[in-house]
Write a protein that holds these residues in place. Structure first.
Motif, PDB file in Angstrom:
ATOM      1  N   MET A   1      51.127  88.294  10.869  1.00 32.95           N
ATOM      2  CA  MET A   1      49.772  87.843  10.548  1.00 32.95           C
ATOM      3  C   MET A   1      49.314  86.801  11.578  1.00 32.95           C
ATOM      4  SD  MET A   1      48.345  86.006   7.072  1.00 32.95           S
ATOM      5  CE  MET A   1      48.654  87.467   6.086  1.00 32.95           C
ATOM      6  N   TYR A   2      48.090  86.942  12.038  1.00 34.17           N
ATOM      7  CA  TYR A   2      47.525  86.010  13.011  1.00 34.17           C
ATOM      8  C   TYR A   2      47.152  84.697  12.324  1.00 34.17           C
ATOM      9  CZ  TYR A   2      44.282  84.102  16.478  1.00 34.17           C
ATOM     10  OH  TYR A   2      43.641  83.285  17.379  1.00 34.17           O
ATOM     11  N   LYS A   3      47.674  83.582  12.830  1.00 34.65           N
ATOM     12  CA  LYS A   3      47.372  82.279  12.260  1.00 34.65           C
ATOM     13  C   LYS A   3      46.727  81.390  13.315  1.00 34.65           C
ATOM     14  CE  LYS A   3      51.025  82.228   8.762  1.00 34.65           C
ATOM     15  NZ  LYS A   3      52.216  81.498   8.231  1.00 34.65           N
ATOM     16  N   ILE A   4      45.679  80.696  12.913  1.00 36.90           N
ATOM     17  CA  ILE A   4      44.998  79.765  13.805  1.00 36.90           C
ATOM     18  C   ILE A   4      45.718  78.429  13.738  1.00 36.90           C
ATOM     19  CG2 ILE A   4      42.841  78.546  14.263  1.00 36.90           C
ATOM     20  CD1 ILE A   4      41.374  80.913  13.003  1.00 36.90           C
ATOM     21  N   LYS A   5      46.083  77.909  14.876  1.00 38.49           N
ATOM     22  CA  LYS A   5      46.759  76.615  14.928  1.00 38.49           C
ATOM     23  C   LYS A   5      45.800  75.531  14.459  1.00 38.49           C
ATOM     24  CE  LYS A   5      49.453  73.648  18.022  1.00 38.49           C
ATOM     25  NZ  LYS A   5      50.060  73.520  19.378  1.00 38.49           N
ATOM     26  N   PRO A   6      46.245  74.627  13.604  1.00 41.50           N
ATOM     27  CA  PRO A   6      45.360  73.549  13.144  1.00 41.50           C
ATOM     28  C   PRO A   6      44.773  72.774  14.314  1.00 41.50           C
ATOM     29  CG  PRO A   6      47.357  73.592  11.834  1.00 41.50           C
ATOM     30  CD  PRO A   6      47.576  74.559  12.952  1.00 41.50           C
ATOM     31  N   PHE A   7      43.485  72.514  14.252  1.00 40.65           N
ATOM     32  CA  PHE A   7      42.783  71.821  15.330  1.00 40.65           C
ATOM     33  C   PHE A   7      43.435  70.481  15.644  1.00 40.65           C
ATOM     34  CE2 PHE A   7      39.276  68.928  16.649  1.00 40.65           C
ATOM     35  CZ  PHE A   7      38.943  69.563  17.843  1.00 40.65           C
ATOM     36  N   GLU A   8      43.873  69.761  14.621  1.00 38.64           N
ATOM     37  CA  GLU A   8      44.449  68.432  14.801  1.00 38.64           C
ATOM     38  C   GLU A   8      45.772  68.471  15.560  1.00 38.64           C
ATOM     39  OE1 GLU A   8      43.506  69.766  11.945  1.00 38.64           O
ATOM     40  OE2 GLU A   8      41.609  68.687  11.630  1.00 38.64           O
ATOM     41  N   LYS A   9      46.410  69.631  15.621  1.00 37.09           N
ATOM     42  CA  LYS A   9      47.706  69.744  16.288  1.00 37.09           C
ATOM     43  C   LYS A   9      47.601  70.301  17.711  1.00 37.09           C
ATOM     44  CE  LYS A   9      50.465  70.145  12.075  1.00 37.09           C
ATOM     45  NZ  LYS A   9      51.498  70.928  11.348  1.00 37.09           N
ATOM     46  N   LEU A  10      46.401  70.531  18.187  1.00 37.74           N
ATOM     47  CA  LEU A  10      46.238  71.058  19.534  1.00 37.74           C
ATOM     48  C   LEU A  10      46.764  70.072  20.577  1.00 37.74           C
ATOM     49  CD1 LEU A  10      42.671  72.674  19.529  1.00 37.74           C
ATOM     50  CD2 LEU A  10      44.889  73.817  19.341  1.00 37.74           C
ATOM     51  N   THR A  11      47.363  70.606  21.625  1.00 38.32           N
ATOM     52  CA  THR A  11      47.831  69.798  22.745  1.00 38.32           C
ATOM     53  C   THR A  11      47.268  70.372  24.035  1.00 38.32           C
ATOM     54  OG1 THR A  11      49.831  71.127  23.083  1.00 38.32           O
ATOM     55  CG2 THR A  11      49.994  69.284  21.531  1.00 38.32           C
ATOM     56  N   PHE A  12      47.532  69.711  25.131  1.00 39.60           N
ATOM     57  CA  PHE A  12      47.014  70.146  26.425  1.00 39.60           C
ATOM     58  C   PHE A  12      47.466  71.550  26.780  1.00 39.60           C
ATOM     59  CE2 PHE A  12      47.538  70.048  31.189  1.00 39.60           C
ATOM     60  CZ  PHE A  12      46.191  70.087  31.493  1.00 39.60           C
ATOM     61  N   HIS A  13      48.654  71.941  26.356  1.00 41.88           N
ATOM     62  CA  HIS A  13      49.146  73.261  26.767  1.00 41.88           C
ATOM     63  C   HIS A  13      48.633  74.408  25.898  1.00 41.88           C
ATOM     64  CE1 HIS A  13      52.706  72.065  24.110  1.00 41.88           C
ATOM     65  NE2 HIS A  13      52.262  73.175  23.549  1.00 41.88           N
ATOM     66  N   ASP A  14      47.831  74.128  24.884  1.00 40.35           N
ATOM     67  CA  ASP A  14      47.178  75.212  24.137  1.00 40.35           C
ATOM     68  C   ASP A  14      45.995  75.748  24.952  1.00 40.35           C
ATOM     69  OD1 ASP A  14      48.601  75.360  21.545  1.00 40.35           O
ATOM     70  OD2 ASP A  14      47.995  73.255  21.410  1.00 40.35           O
ATOM     71  N   ASP A  15      45.810  77.050  24.964  1.00 48.03           N
ATOM     72  CA  ASP A  15      44.813  77.688  25.826  1.00 48.03           C
ATOM     73  C   ASP A  15      43.431  77.041  25.719  1.00 48.03           C
ATOM     74  OD1 ASP A  15      46.661  79.457  26.773  1.00 48.03           O
ATOM     75  OD2 ASP A  15      46.019  81.145  25.553  1.00 48.03           O
ATOM     76  N   PHE A  16      42.975  76.853  24.494  1.00 49.69           N
ATOM     77  CA  PHE A  16      41.634  76.312  24.283  1.00 49.69           C
ATOM     78  C   PHE A  16      41.495  74.919  24.868  1.00 49.69           C
ATOM     79  CE2 PHE A  16      38.796  73.626  21.754  1.00 49.69           C
ATOM     80  CZ  PHE A  16      37.596  74.321  21.869  1.00 49.69           C
ATOM     81  N   MET A  17      42.432  74.033  24.555  1.00 46.53           N
ATOM     82  CA  MET A  17      42.352  72.652  25.031  1.00 46.53           C
ATOM     83  C   MET A  17      42.584  72.578  26.533  1.00 46.53           C
ATOM     84  SD  MET A  17      41.557  69.662  23.974  1.00 46.53           S
ATOM     85  CE  MET A  17      41.760  69.712  22.184  1.00 46.53           C
ATOM     86  N   PHE A  18      43.465  73.400  27.046  1.00 51.10           N
ATOM     87  CA  PHE A  18      43.735  73.426  28.487  1.00 51.10           C
ATOM     88  C   PHE A  18      42.457  73.744  29.256  1.00 51.10           C
ATOM     89  CE2 PHE A  18      45.150  75.726  32.352  1.00 51.10           C
ATOM     90  CZ  PHE A  18      45.936  74.743  32.933  1.00 51.10           C
ATOM     91  N   GLY A  19      41.749  74.795  28.830  1.00 55.02           N
ATOM     92  CA  GLY A  19      40.505  75.168  29.496  1.00 55.02           C
ATOM     93  C   GLY A  19      39.444  74.108  29.360  1.00 55.02           C
ATOM     94  N   LEU A  20      39.398  73.466  28.195  1.00 56.08           N
ATOM     95  CA  LEU A  20      38.389  72.443  27.938  1.00 56.08           C
ATOM     96  C   LEU A  20      38.598  71.220  28.830  1.00 56.08           C
ATOM     97  CD1 LEU A  20      36.006  71.997  25.944  1.00 56.08           C
ATOM     98  CD2 LEU A  20      37.603  70.747  24.502  1.00 56.08           C
ATOM     99  N   ILE A  21      39.828  70.728  28.909  1.00 57.23           N
ATOM    100  CA  ILE A  21      40.115  69.531  29.714  1.00 57.23           C
ATOM    101  C   ILE A  21      39.986  69.822  31.203  1.00 57.23           C
ATOM    102  CG2 ILE A  21      41.865  67.806  30.281  1.00 57.23           C
ATOM    103  CD1 ILE A  21      40.642  67.564  27.453  1.00 57.23           C
ATOM    104  N   MET A  22      40.393  71.009  31.605  1.00 57.97           N
ATOM    105  CA  MET A  22      40.344  71.345  33.030  1.00 57.97           C
ATOM    106  C   MET A  22      38.917  71.598  33.520  1.00 57.97           C
ATOM    107  SD  MET A  22      43.385  71.290  34.557  1.00 57.97           S
ATOM    108  CE  MET A  22      43.596  72.589  35.802  1.00 57.97           C
ATOM    109  N   GLN A  23      37.927  71.588  32.621  1.00 58.96           N
ATOM    110  CA  GLN A  23      36.536  71.649  33.063  1.00 58.96           C
ATOM    111  C   GLN A  23      36.133  70.385  33.802  1.00 58.96           C
ATOM    112  OE1 GLN A  23      33.388  73.302  30.399  1.00 58.96           O
ATOM    113  NE2 GLN A  23      35.047  73.414  28.915  1.00 58.96           N
ATOM    114  N   ASP A  24      36.807  69.295  33.507  1.00 63.92           N
ATOM    115  CA  ASP A  24      36.524  68.033  34.185  1.00 63.92           C
ATOM    116  C   ASP A  24      36.953  68.158  35.643  1.00 63.92           C
ATOM    117  OD1 ASP A  24      37.485  65.226  35.178  1.00 63.92           O
ATOM    118  OD2 ASP A  24      36.199  64.780  33.461  1.00 63.92           O
ATOM    119  N   LYS A  25      36.007  68.049  36.562  1.00 70.42           N
ATOM    120  CA  LYS A  25      36.292  68.305  37.970  1.00 70.42           C
ATOM    121  C   LYS A  25      37.349  67.366  38.538  1.00 70.42           C
ATOM    122  CE  LYS A  25      32.190  70.705  39.613  1.00 70.42           C
ATOM    123  NZ  LYS A  25      31.143  70.795  40.668  1.00 70.42           N
TER     124      LYS A  25
END
Length: 286
Positions: A1-25
Motif C-alpha cells: 500500500m502506498y503511504k505518504i510520509k508525514p510532512f513533519e518528518k520530511l528531510t532534505f533527502h526526500d524528493d519533495f524537500m530536496f527539489g524545494l530547497i535546491m530551487q534556491d540558487k
C-alpha cells in the motif's frame, strides 16, 4: 500500500524537500561546487521535478533538479533506494536531455556539456569508494578521447567518512543521515525546518504526494484495461502514459481552482510543463 510520509518528518533527502530547497540558487550553486570541486559564476535556470517528454509516445522522465549555468547543464538526482537500474537510467536520462536540446533547434556541436549527478544513500557498485565518475572510453586505446561532453557522477553517501575534503564530507554525511555539522548543511537544515512551518508548503506537499499516488493507481488501471483490450504489452505502456497525463491535468485544474501555490509550484507538483499550467490557468481565468 502506498503511504505518504508525514510532512513533519520530511528531510532534505526526500524528493519533495530536496527539489524545494535546491530551487534556491545560492544553495544549488554551493552544492554543485562542493560536489564537483569547480567554481560556478552563476546559474541561469533551475527547475525542480522537471518533466521531459520529447515525443508523445516516449516514456517521459522527471528530473529531481535540472540546472543550466549557460555553459553546462546538470541533473541532480537523490536516490534513497537501490532499484538496481542506475546504469540504464543514466543512459536514458542523458539521451532524453540531449534529445530535448536538439528538438529546440540545437545542432550536435552546440550541445552543452552535461553532468548527471546521483546522490545515492547506498553504494551503487559495492566497492566502498565515495564516488564513481563515468565517461565513455575506448577499450582498445585508453588514450583515445571520445569527448562527448557527457559525465555521470554517482556519489556513495554511505562512504562519507572516506572523503578528505571537509566540506564535501559534511555534505554527503548530511544527505546520508541528516546530521548537519557544517555551516552549509546547517543553513540547509534551517531552510528545511522553515519550510515545514509553512502551511502553503504543507498543502503543496500533499497535493504533490496525492498526485503521484493517483498517477500510479490510474496509470496501472488504465494500462491494464487497454492492455487487455488490445491483447498486447504495448497497450499497457500507452495506457499508462495517457492515464498519467490525464490525471496530471485534473490535479493541476484542482490546484489552480483552490489556489494551491504559484504556477511554477503547481507545475512542479503535478509534473507538467509550466507552459501547460499557464494555458490551463488562462482557460480557468486564474
Amino acid at each position: 500500500m502506498y503511504k505518504i510520509k508525514p510532512f513533519e518528518k520530511l528531510t532534505f533527502h526526500d524528493d519533495f524537500m530536496f527539489g524545494l530547497i535546491m530551487q534556491d540558487k545560492e544553495i544549488c550553486r554551493e552544492a554543485l561546487e562542493c560536489l564537483l570541486g569547480i567554481r560556478i559564476d552563476r546559474l541561469e535556470y533551475i527547475e525542480p521535478q522537471k518533466t521531459i517528454v520529447p515525443v508523445y509516445t516516449a516514456h517521459g522522465i522527471r528530473l529531481d533538479v535540472y540546472v543550466d549555468d549557460g555553459k553546462k547543464v546538470y541533473d541532480v538526482e537523490i536516490q534513497n533506494r537501490d532499484e538496481h537500474d542506475i546504469g540504464k537510467r543514466t543512459r536514458y536520462y542523458q539521451g532524453i536531455m540531449d534529445t530535448e536540446a536538439l528538438l529546440k533547434g540545437a545542432d550536435y556541436d552546440e550541445l552543452k556539456e552535461s553532468i548527471i549527478i546521483f546522490l545515492c544513500r547506498f553504494d551503487p557498485f559495492k566497492k566502498g569508494i565515495p564516488w564513481y565518475t563515468v565517461r565513455r572510453t575506448c577499450l582498445e586505446e585508453a588514450d583515445v578521447s571520445i569527448d562527448d561532453g557527457a559525465v555521470v557522477k554517482m556519489f556513495n553517501c554511505t562512504a562519507y567518512d572516506r572523503v578528505e575534503n571537509e566540506s564535501l564530507r559534511a555534505f554527503l554525511k548530511y544527505v546520508q543521515n541528516n546530521n548537519a555539522e557544517s555551516d552549509f548543511t546547517r543553513r540547509i537544515s534551517g531552510m528545511v525546518e522553515a519550510q515545514k512551518e509553512m502551511e502553503a508548503t504543507k498543502k503543496l506537499y500533499f497535493s504533490w504526494s496525492l498526485h503521484d499516488h493517483d498517477v500510479r493507481k490510474h496509470g496501472r488501471e488504465e494500462g491494464i484495461r487497454i492492455g487487455e483490450k488490445r491483447g498486447e504489452k504495448r497497450g499497457i505502456a500507452v495506457g499508462k502514459e495517457q492515464g498519467m497525463n490525464e490525471k496530471a491535468v485534473d490535479s493541476a485544474r484542482n490546484m489552480l481552482s483552490m489556489k494551491l501555490g504559484t504556477h511554477e509550484q503547481i507545475a512542479q507538483a503535478v509534473g507538467l510543463p509550466l507552459e501547460e499550467i499557464e494555458e490551463l490557468a488562462a482557460e480557468l481565468k486564474y
